[in-house]
Design an enzyme around this catalytic site. Structure first.
Site, short mmCIF file in Angstrom:
data_model
loop_
_atom_site.label_atom_id
_atom_site.label_comp_id
_atom_site.label_asym_id
_atom_site.label_seq_id
_atom_site.Cartn_x
_atom_site.Cartn_y
_atom_site.Cartn_z
N LYS A 141 0.85 -1.20 0.00
CA LYS A 141 0.00 0.00 0.00
C LYS A 141 0.89 1.25 0.00
O LYS A 141 1.16 1.84 1.05
CB LYS A 141 -0.93 -0.02 1.21
N1 PMP Z 1 -7.00 -3.41 -3.54
C1 PMP Z 1 -6.61 -2.13 -3.35
C2 PMP Z 1 -5.99 -1.43 -4.51
C3 PMP Z 1 -6.80 -1.50 -2.12
O1 PMP Z 1 -6.41 -0.24 -1.95
C4 PMP Z 1 -7.43 -2.20 -1.07
C5 PMP Z 1 -7.74 -1.53 0.23
N2 PMP Z 1 -6.65 -1.26 0.94
C6 PMP Z 1 -7.81 -3.53 -1.28
C7 PMP Z 1 -7.58 -4.10 -2.53
C8 PMP Z 1 -8.42 -4.34 -0.18
O2 PMP Z 1 -7.45 -4.58 0.80
P1 PMP Z 1 -7.84 -4.93 2.29
O3 PMP Z 1 -8.84 -6.00 2.24
O4 PMP Z 1 -6.55 -5.38 2.89
O5 PMP Z 1 -8.37 -3.69 2.91
#
Ligand code: PMP
Length: 317
Positions: free
Chosen positions: A175
């Site tokens: 991220k």
């Molecule tokens: N894909 C992207 C591009 C994201 O930004 C997120 C959210 N952070 C997710 C998928 C989902 O990730 P998570 O389930 O860990 O929040």
């Protein structure tokens, strides 16, 4: 809204004493900043921060819930481990272990009297105008009350003209702040076309993800989701896969063409901010199954029970 009318609305809602600065904090909001708790109003960053100029930073998004066992941050360990891993691959020194980060996040919640909240840790750079990894790294943990990112309605998605970044050029499985320029462009384009959210393809023209959530589709009793490579493999995606194991729902991770998705029985997005959100249509074309009869709807219910630490029972008819 005229200021006097806005003041009257705040007074009516009992929020006038909180003095909202913007929708994320009041004059009393406390955040965790470089090892200390301090007021959001008094915290600031150096305008020469490399993160501000070039987007070099790593962040996380977590949620806390009021469960029957008290306020709990869902999958706190997994989220802070991902933050630490993201900082490691970016060469950013983060001088806290996962347990310290978890405890600091709980204290931010407590100091701000928050129960059902969104928590945003951000590791960002000090002053550095060169294109080199920053030596100075700061950490801030914010929290604010935030409902489901897309609300409760089924979503109308539009396939984006913006592709997900190529994993050969960026660490797309972390991220990283700057990568979200791509997400902002995709969501803004989708909204300007009248959709709720974008659906992004990868460089091969296969389905990748929404700008901030993963996607699953249902076909003949099986769930399919894009394999790792061009997506951020979310913690919610992993939770969905483990719920499916428990419920005996087969899941296949593979590349998915837009035509396959079009002919699916149902589909949903998942992510920490999004929760599990059913999809109504893609490029205005709906699905065969009613959402309430879909596998996604069962998983949505199971996920809700898991975050609230309640038991879930599922009867196959
Ligand atoms: N894909 C992207 C591009 C994201 O930004 C997120 C959210 N952070 C997710 C998928 C989902 O990730 P998570 O389930 O860990 O929040």
């Amino acid at each position: 809204m005229p200021p006097r009318f806005f003041g009257a609305v705040l007074f009516f809602l009992g929020l006038d004493k909180l003095t909202l600065v913007n929708m994320y904090y009041t004059k009393d909001t406390i955040l965790f900043f470089n090892g200390k708790f301090q007021k959001a109003m008094e915290a600031g960053i150096d305008l020469y921060s490399q993160s501000l100029h070039y987007g070099f930073g790593v962040f996380e998004g977590l949620r806390s819930y009021q469960t029957q066992h008290g306020v709990k941050i869902f999958k706190a360990q997994e989220h802070f481990d991902r933050l630490k891993e993201g900082c490691k691959i970016m060469g950013m020194a983060l001088p806290y272990n996962t347990e310290e980060l978890i405890q600091s996040a709980y204290q931010v919640l407590q100091k701000n009297h928050l129960t059902d909240a969104y928590i945003r840790p951000l590791a960002f750079a000090g002053p550095n105008m060169e294109l080199t990894i920053p030596k100075e790294v700061h950490l801030v943990i914010f929290a604010w009350k935030w409902g489901k990112y897309h609300g409760e309605n089924l979503l109308k998605l539009g396939i984006s003209s913006f592709q997900r970044p190529n994993s050969g050029g960026l660490h797309t499985d972390a991220k990283i702040s700057g990568q979200y320029v791509n997400s902002i462009l995709a969501t803004s384009e989708a909204r300007s076309r009248g959709y709720d959210e974008a659906l992004m393809l990868d460089m091969n023209g296969d389905i990748a993800s929404a700008p901030g959530a993963n996607i699953f589709m249902e076909k003949e009793g099986v769930l399919f989701t894009p394999q790792k490579g061009y997506i951020l493999p979310g913690i919610t995606r992993k939770t969905v896969i483990s719920i499916c194991k428990e419920l005996d729902i087969p899941v296949v991770e593979k590349s998915i063409k837009p035509e396959e998705l079009e002919s699916a029985d149902s589909a949903f997005l998942c992510g920490t901010a999004t929760d599990i959100a059913g999809i109504e249509s893609i490029n205005a074309k709906g699905f065969k199954k009613n959402w309430n009869q879909s596998l996604g709807s069962t998983i949505q219910e199971a996920y809700r029970c898991q975050v609230l630490e309640k038991s879930f029972s599922y009867v196959i008819i």
